[in-house]
Design a protein around this motif. Structure first.
Motif, PDB file in Angstrom:
ATOM      1  N   LYS A 492       0.637  -1.061   0.077  1.00 12.27           N
ATOM      2  CA  LYS A 492       0.045   0.115  -0.073  1.00 12.27           C
ATOM      3  C   LYS A 492       0.844   1.307   0.073  1.00 12.27           C
ATOM      4  CE  LYS A 492      -3.765  -1.949   2.397  1.00 12.27           C
ATOM      5  NZ  LYS A 492      -4.891  -1.785   3.570  1.00 12.27           N
ATOM      6  N   VAL A 493       2.008   1.138   0.731  1.00 13.41           N
ATOM      7  CA  VAL A 493       2.893   2.447   0.730  1.00 13.41           C
ATOM      8  C   VAL A 493       4.330   1.815   0.571  1.00 13.41           C
ATOM      9  CG1 VAL A 493       3.887   4.264   2.228  1.00 13.41           C
ATOM     10  CG2 VAL A 493       1.279   3.514   2.447  1.00 13.41           C
ATOM     11  N   ILE A 494       5.147   2.672  -0.281  1.00 15.36           N
ATOM     12  CA  ILE A 494       6.600   2.464  -0.242  1.00 15.36           C
ATOM     13  C   ILE A 494       7.275   3.538   0.223  1.00 15.36           C
ATOM     14  CG2 ILE A 494       8.462   2.049  -1.961  1.00 15.36           C
ATOM     15  CD1 ILE A 494       6.848   0.477  -3.695  1.00 15.36           C
ATOM     16  N   ILE A 495       7.967   3.404   1.430  1.00 16.89           N
ATOM     17  CA  ILE A 495       9.063   4.488   1.503  1.00 16.89           C
ATOM     18  C   ILE A 495      10.190   4.352   0.933  1.00 16.89           C
ATOM     19  CG2 ILE A 495      10.243   5.600   3.567  1.00 16.89           C
ATOM     20  CD1 ILE A 495       8.147   4.215   5.682  1.00 16.89           C
ATOM     21  N   LEU A 496      10.707   5.653  -0.027  1.00 15.73           N
ATOM     22  CA  LEU A 496      11.704   5.590  -0.503  1.00 15.73           C
ATOM     23  C   LEU A 496      12.920   6.365   0.088  1.00 15.73           C
ATOM     24  CD1 LEU A 496      12.836   4.387  -3.222  1.00 15.73           C
ATOM     25  CD2 LEU A 496      12.093   6.416  -4.531  1.00 15.73           C
ATOM     26  N   ARG A 497      13.704   5.897   0.793  1.00 18.56           N
ATOM     27  CA  ARG A 497      14.666   6.667   1.574  1.00 18.56           C
ATOM     28  C   ARG A 497      15.988   6.850   0.665  1.00 18.56           C
ATOM     29  NH1 ARG A 497      19.343   6.090   4.575  1.00 18.56           N
ATOM     30  NH2 ARG A 497      19.339   7.323   6.446  1.00 18.56           N
ATOM     31  N   VAL A 498      15.891   8.204   0.460  1.00 20.49           N
ATOM     32  CA  VAL A 498      17.113   8.539  -0.451  1.00 20.49           C
ATOM     33  C   VAL A 498      18.128   9.599   0.333  1.00 20.49           C
ATOM     34  CG1 VAL A 498      15.646   8.518  -2.610  1.00 20.49           C
ATOM     35  CG2 VAL A 498      15.508  10.712  -1.197  1.00 20.49           C
ATOM     36  N   ARG A 499      18.277   9.567   1.592  1.00 22.14           N
ATOM     37  CA  ARG A 499      19.122  10.553   2.330  1.00 22.14           C
ATOM     38  C   ARG A 499      20.489  10.255   1.870  1.00 22.14           C
ATOM     39  NH1 ARG A 499      18.818  13.201   7.209  1.00 22.14           N
ATOM     40  NH2 ARG A 499      20.702  13.471   7.999  1.00 22.14           N
ATOM     41  N   VAL A 526       3.685   6.524  -2.783  1.00 20.99           N
ATOM     42  CA  VAL A 526       5.092   6.569  -2.691  1.00 20.99           C
ATOM     43  C   VAL A 526       5.565   7.666  -1.726  1.00 20.99           C
ATOM     44  CG1 VAL A 526       7.623   6.861  -3.682  1.00 20.99           C
ATOM     45  CG2 VAL A 526       5.533   5.674  -4.790  1.00 20.99           C
ATOM     46  N   LEU A 527       6.213   7.613  -0.579  1.00 18.34           N
ATOM     47  CA  LEU A 527       6.922   8.472   0.249  1.00 18.34           C
ATOM     48  C   LEU A 527       8.204   8.696   0.099  1.00 18.34           C
ATOM     49  CD1 LEU A 527       4.860   7.407   3.328  1.00 18.34           C
ATOM     50  CD2 LEU A 527       4.399   9.448   2.085  1.00 18.34           C
ATOM     51  N   VAL A 528       8.785   9.750  -0.157  1.00 20.87           N
ATOM     52  CA  VAL A 528      10.313   9.952  -0.581  1.00 20.87           C
ATOM     53  C   VAL A 528      10.727  10.712   0.683  1.00 20.87           C
ATOM     54  CG1 VAL A 528      11.976  11.002  -2.078  1.00 20.87           C
ATOM     55  CG2 VAL A 528       9.682  10.315  -3.109  1.00 20.87           C
ATOM     56  N   PHE A 553       6.382  13.751   0.228  1.00 24.33           N
ATOM     57  CA  PHE A 553       7.705  13.900   0.589  1.00 24.33           C
ATOM     58  C   PHE A 553       7.793  14.046   1.943  1.00 24.33           C
ATOM     59  CE2 PHE A 553       7.870  15.210  -3.563  1.00 24.33           C
ATOM     60  CZ  PHE A 553       9.221  14.710  -4.291  1.00 24.33           C
ATOM     61  N   ALA A 554       8.983  13.467   2.538  1.00 22.34           N
ATOM     62  CA  ALA A 554       9.188  13.564   4.400  1.00 22.34           C
ATOM     63  C   ALA A 554      10.444  14.089   4.422  1.00 22.34           C
ATOM     64  CB  ALA A 554       8.692  12.531   4.997  1.00 22.34           C
ATOM     65  N   ASP A 555      10.700  14.751   5.168  1.00 20.46           N
ATOM     66  CA  ASP A 555      12.180  15.271   5.928  1.00 20.46           C
ATOM     67  C   ASP A 555      12.963  14.258   6.235  1.00 20.46           C
ATOM     68  OD1 ASP A 555      11.477  17.919   4.995  1.00 20.46           O
ATOM     69  OD2 ASP A 555      10.708  18.520   6.845  1.00 20.46           O
ATOM     70  N   SER A 556      12.527  13.439   6.852  1.00 20.12           N
ATOM     71  CA  SER A 556      13.007  12.037   7.420  1.00 20.12           C
ATOM     72  C   SER A 556      12.489  10.813   7.544  1.00 20.12           C
ATOM     73  CB  SER A 556      13.376  12.313   8.927  1.00 20.12           C
ATOM     74  OG  SER A 556      12.409  12.319   9.590  1.00 20.12           O
ATOM     75  N   PHE A 557      12.913   9.677   7.782  1.00 16.57           N
ATOM     76  CA  PHE A 557      12.587   8.272   7.394  1.00 16.57           C
ATOM     77  C   PHE A 557      11.300   8.253   8.802  1.00 16.57           C
ATOM     78  CE2 PHE A 557      12.333   4.114   9.321  1.00 16.57           C
ATOM     79  CZ  PHE A 557      11.856   3.537   8.228  1.00 16.57           C
ATOM     80  N   ALA A 558      11.804   8.974   9.933  1.00 15.47           N
ATOM     81  CA  ALA A 558      10.876   8.957  10.994  1.00 15.47           C
ATOM     82  C   ALA A 558       9.331   9.549  10.661  1.00 15.47           C
ATOM     83  CB  ALA A 558      11.231   9.568  12.230  1.00 15.47           C
ATOM     84  N   GLU A 559       9.511  10.697  10.047  1.00 16.13           N
ATOM     85  CA  GLU A 559       8.312  11.287   9.554  1.00 16.13           C
ATOM     86  C   GLU A 559       7.921  10.272   8.554  1.00 16.13           C
ATOM     87  OE1 GLU A 559       7.049  15.392   7.135  1.00 16.13           O
ATOM     88  OE2 GLU A 559       8.920  15.125   8.027  1.00 16.13           O
ATOM     89  N   ALA A 560       8.300   9.898   7.598  1.00 10.67           N
ATOM     90  CA  ALA A 560       7.801   9.161   6.420  1.00 10.67           C
ATOM     91  C   ALA A 560       7.109   7.807   7.272  1.00 10.67           C
ATOM     92  CB  ALA A 560       8.924   8.708   5.354  1.00 10.67           C
ATOM     93  N   ARG A 561       7.535   7.210   8.130  1.00 14.06           N
ATOM     94  CA  ARG A 561       6.970   6.321   9.016  1.00 14.06           C
ATOM     95  C   ARG A 561       5.744   6.281   9.368  1.00 14.06           C
ATOM     96  NH1 ARG A 561       7.129   4.086  13.996  1.00 14.06           N
ATOM     97  NH2 ARG A 561       7.111   1.686  14.125  1.00 14.06           N
TER      98      ARG A 561
END
Length: 569
Positions: A492-499, A526-528, A553-561
């Motif tokens: 349902k959701v993909i977190i794409l971590r690009v840090r 998609v959450l980048v 978009f999210a500033d960090s992985f924690a926010e995306a989660r």
């Protein structure tokens, strides 16, 4: 408005400071009589070295010896007067021998003048466009490969005069040349071989026993005296070329024919490339010997002006000469005045002593060029690169072989392209795209805050994470789509971590856009997370933003989660 105007003026001043010649800088910072004495000695010394070398390089290039002297005088003066290096000595060099010979053979001497003029203009434009720093991106295997290849060609071009062979027109093609020279082996002349061998011996012995003495000049003068006293029947500058004139020609614009301009464009690019590379390499060597720093873009502009002027005076292409620059430094040079004195000394020789050049045996100049070829070959560096990884060895060998057997322009083009492909392949190996990372550390910019860790197993059902590391460029971006295709089902959701993605190119943006489009078709959001500044700016400019309904978009992985938890409920 005033602030913008002030900033603009400051930027303009900073830009034009890049092109202030080193001569102006040095003379304005306390130039003393002691400095002038050092420059005078260095200028006279390097002129003695350049005198036989300029004539020999011109002959090897398929033209007359006076062309080499004119080039050393006109271009040498301007390179020192306008250049961005404090110690650069300019003039004809061995790197141009192959190019010049081929251009003259294909397009005549007027074609060479036109190509040199065009190359000079290209260098001026490159300098003002501040491309001087780009030269450092030319891989060492390419530079070493074509330099060693040029050395082989220069040596092969001197076999005729070294052995006094009776040959008509020597072909330009390497294989054909060797066949013609081998067929004429029975015509070898003992007198020419004795002169060449003696000159070689003198140069080698002086380099080992008395390196400060001008070995080239001593060998050439000694050979000339010996030939005259003993009456040896060997070919001389006088017998082949009728001597050299006692003046330099008046400047004259080469004939500008549109068809010929089109024909010589490849040669002009090659001349500009070689002049740029060799001059900046020479400036780097000079910096390493003295601790000074050159202005690369100013140096390119000076090289361009010098080549335009050389063409106007019917001279050859010119660039910074590494060996002559090093000789000048070791002789006590303190400023660009040493190069100017070197050029004026050569002019004085041409005006007053040119008739003496008619007695110089060609076999002795061939010996000089054999030493030049040996120095250019850089055997130790070639051998060292043969212990490099296989890809670098392949670039080295192919560039060397193409230089000798095909064409210098082709060799450079193929070598650079192969090296670029090799680099992209290596960079693609650095990029990683991971799915289902079990343990993740999220860096916190504020050192006072504790480091936060996340366990992948705590992600709610229906949420998947992909972590990208390394530059997302065209050589590696397609791996993201491959990873998507490998997923057994669409979450349902993909977190794409690009840090950890420091940069992205147009292909990378295209792949991300296709990734989001596929996810939309599958009903996936998609959450980048953690986009860095350079990728963020490129993504914004290329429309990769909230206009995609399933992209956030999210500033960090924690926010995306947290967002993902809210989406899957």
């Amino acid at each position: 408005m005033n602030n913008k105007s002030s900033t603009s003026n400051h930027s303009a001043k900073a830009y034009f400071r890049l092109f202030i010649p080193k001569l102006v800088t040095v003379l304005g910072s306390g130039y003393t009589p002691a400095h002038f004495r050092g420059d005078l000695i260095a200028g006279l010394t390097v002129a003695i070295v350049a005198l036989p070398l300029a004539m020999a390089l011109a002959i090897a290039s398929g033209t007359t010896p006076d062309k080499g002297l004119v080039t050393a005088i006109v271009a040498g003066f301007l390179i020192s007067a306008l250049g961005g290096s404090r110690f650069q000595i300019g003039g004809p060099t061995g790197a141009f021998v192959v190019v010049v010979f081929n251009v003259i053979a294909q397009h005549g001497y007027d074609g060479l003048l036109l190509a040199t003029l065009m190359a000079g203009l290209m260098l001026v434009v490159a300098g003002f466009a501040r491309l001087g720093t780009w030269i450092k991106y030319i891989p060492e295997p390419v530079v070493t490969g074509f330099t060693a290849g040029i050395a082989v060609i220069i040596f092969s071009s001197q076999i005729k005069d070294l052995f006094g062979l009776t040959v008509g027109q020597v072909p330009g093609d390497f294989i054909d040349k060797i066949e013609v020279l081998w067929a004429a082996r029975a015509s070898a002349d003992m007198a020419a071989m004795a002169v060449a061998g003696s000159a070689l011996l003198v140069i080698v012995l002086l380099r080992r026993r008395a390196p400060k003495l001008p070995g080239f000049l001593i060998a050439v003068v000694g050979a000339s005296v010996a030939v005259g006293l003993l009456g040896l029947p060997v070919e001389t500058i006088g017998s082949r070329f009728g001597g050299i004139p006692s003046s330099i020609p008046f400047p004259e614009m080469p004939a500008l024919d549109l068809g010929k301009i089109r024909d010589v464009i490849p040669a002009a690019f090659t001349i500009a490339f070689l002049a740029g590379v060799e001059s900046l390499l020479s400036a780097v060597v000079a910096d390493g010997m003295t601790g000074a720093r050159h202005r690369s873009n100013c140096e390119l502009v000076a090289q361009g002006v010098a080549n335009v002027a050389s063409a106007l005076f019917a001279g050859l292409p010119a660039t910074g000469a590494i060996a002559r620059t090093a000789t000048s430094i070791r002789s006590g040079a303190r400023s660009p005045l040493a190069g100017i004195i070197h050029a004026l000394t050569l002019l004085l020789f041409m005006l007053a002593l040119a008739p003496l050049a008619a007695y110089v045996p060609l076999a002795s100049l061939a010996a000089v060029l054999v030493i030049v070829a040996w120095n250019m070959s850089e055997i130790d560096k070639f051998r060292h690169l043969m212990s490099a990884p296989p890809g670098d060895r392949l670039v080295l060998i192919i560039t060397f072989a193409l230089t000798v057997l095909v064409d210098l322009t082709v060799a450079i083009e193929v070598g650079v392209v192969l090296a670029a492909i090799l680099f992209m392949h290596r960079m693609s190996k650095v990029v990683s795209i991971q799915q289902g990372v079990d343990y993740l550390q999220e860096d916190i910019d504020d050192a006072a805050q504790p480091r936060v860790t996340f366990d992948h197993q705590t992600l709610p059902k229906g949420v998947e994470m992909l972590s990208l590391r390394g530059p997302l460029f065209f050589g590696a971006a397609k791996g993201l789509l491959d990873m998507q295709d490998a997923m057994p089902s669409a979450p349902k959701v993909i977190i794409l971590r690009v840090r950890d993605v420091p940069l992205i190119d147009a292909t990378g943006v295209g792949v991300l856009t296709e990734f989001v489009r596929r996810c939309k078709a599958d009903g996936t959001v998609v959450l980048v997370a953690g986009v860095r500044p350079q990728p963020k700016e490129i993504l914004r400019k290329m429309g990769f933003d909230d206009r995609h309904p399933n992209l956030r978009f999210a500033d960090s992985f924690a926010e995306a989660r947290e967002i993902a938890v809210g989406l899957v409920g």
